[in-house]
Scaffold this motif. Structure first.
Motif, mmCIF file in Angstrom:
data_model
loop_
_atom_site.group_PDB
_atom_site.id
_atom_site.type_symbol
_atom_site.label_atom_id
_atom_site.label_comp_id
_atom_site.label_asym_id
_atom_site.label_seq_id
_atom_site.Cartn_x
_atom_site.Cartn_y
_atom_site.Cartn_z
ATOM 1 N N MET A 124 0.821 -1.205 0.000
ATOM 2 C CA MET A 124 0.000 0.000 0.000
ATOM 3 C C MET A 124 0.867 1.272 0.000
ATOM 4 O O MET A 124 0.569 2.239 -0.716
ATOM 5 N N PHE A 125 1.949 1.265 0.766
ATOM 6 C CA PHE A 125 2.858 2.415 0.800
ATOM 7 C C PHE A 125 3.454 2.647 -0.588
ATOM 8 O O PHE A 125 3.459 3.765 -1.106
ATOM 9 N N HIS A 126 3.959 1.582 -1.197
ATOM 10 C CA HIS A 126 4.598 1.729 -2.501
ATOM 11 C C HIS A 126 3.572 2.003 -3.604
ATOM 12 O O HIS A 126 3.900 2.654 -4.595
ATOM 13 N N SER A 127 2.344 1.543 -3.420
ATOM 14 C CA SER A 127 1.286 1.893 -4.365
ATOM 15 C C SER A 127 1.013 3.394 -4.315
ATOM 16 O O SER A 127 0.882 4.051 -5.360
ATOM 17 N N ALA A 128 0.932 3.940 -3.107
ATOM 18 C CA ALA A 128 0.700 5.379 -2.953
ATOM 19 C C ALA A 128 1.866 6.176 -3.527
ATOM 20 O O ALA A 128 1.663 7.194 -4.209
ATOM 21 N N LEU A 129 3.085 5.720 -3.262
ATOM 22 C CA LEU A 129 4.262 6.417 -3.759
ATOM 23 C C LEU A 129 4.330 6.349 -5.284
ATOM 24 O O LEU A 129 4.571 7.364 -5.947
ATOM 25 N N ALA A 158 1.899 5.981 -7.327
ATOM 26 C CA ALA A 158 0.825 6.817 -7.873
ATOM 27 C C ALA A 158 1.270 8.279 -7.924
ATOM 28 O O ALA A 158 0.961 8.987 -8.889
ATOM 29 N N ARG A 159 1.997 8.724 -6.917
ATOM 30 C CA ARG A 159 2.520 10.096 -6.935
ATOM 31 C C ARG A 159 3.491 10.310 -8.083
ATOM 32 O O ARG A 159 3.604 11.407 -8.619
ATOM 33 N N GLN A 182 9.618 11.773 0.202
ATOM 34 C CA GLN A 182 8.405 10.976 0.362
ATOM 35 C C GLN A 182 8.559 9.922 1.457
ATOM 36 O O GLN A 182 7.582 9.433 2.009
#
Length: 153
Positions: free
Chosen positions: A25-30, A32-33, A109
């Protein structure tokens, strides 16, 4: 009847799964940024860690099929995140290299996570950290093997 060890192994497995879920989830959010896929983000991480690699080496390090690697390299090159260069020692070989300016600003980030992680590791002795690091290194190797196994089917 369950033994204490069985309970500890189950607890460890559950903690590993929660850690994996949180990392994804963390790397998905990152990613996406950065407007790239999580897989592409992780491949960039491999290039940052290991330096320029051939497509075959990226496949070995990631456990992904060579066709998936080629597609990812094409996407990343098109976006300017990587470039292909001839190997200076073997002109037949092509290496994929990370664009040097790519990760500028990305470190920011991670500041919140690294701050929290720094506080967490302070609670452990050097011997405990050595044990944890060894476990995580072996776990990562097993995960790469399992990934390769899945992509071979």
């Amino acid at each position: 009847m369950s033994t204490h060890r069985d309970e500890l192994v189950a607890r460890l497995a559950n903690a590993g799964r929660r850690t994996s879920d949180a990392a994804v989830m963390f790397h998905s959010a990152l990613s996406a940024r950065l407007d790239i896929s999580v897989t592409d983000w992780k491949l960039l991480g491999l290039l940052e860690t290991h330096g320029p690699l051939s497509a075959g080496e990226l496949s070995q390090h990631s456990g992904l099929a060579p066709a998936s690697i080629t597609s990812a390299i094409d996407r990343l090159a098109k976006r300017g995140y990587v470039h292909r260069n001839r190997d200076t020692t073997d002109g037949r070989r092509v290496l994929v290299a990370l664009d040097e300016g790519l990760l500028q600003g990305v470190d920011a980030q991670f500041e919140g996570f690294f701050r929290r992680l720094g506080a967490l590791v302070e609670r452990y002795t050097d011997a405990e950290l050595d044990l944890l690091a060894g476990f995580l290194e072996q776990n990562a190797a097993l995960m790469r093997e399992a990934t390769a196994e899945l992509t071979e089917r």
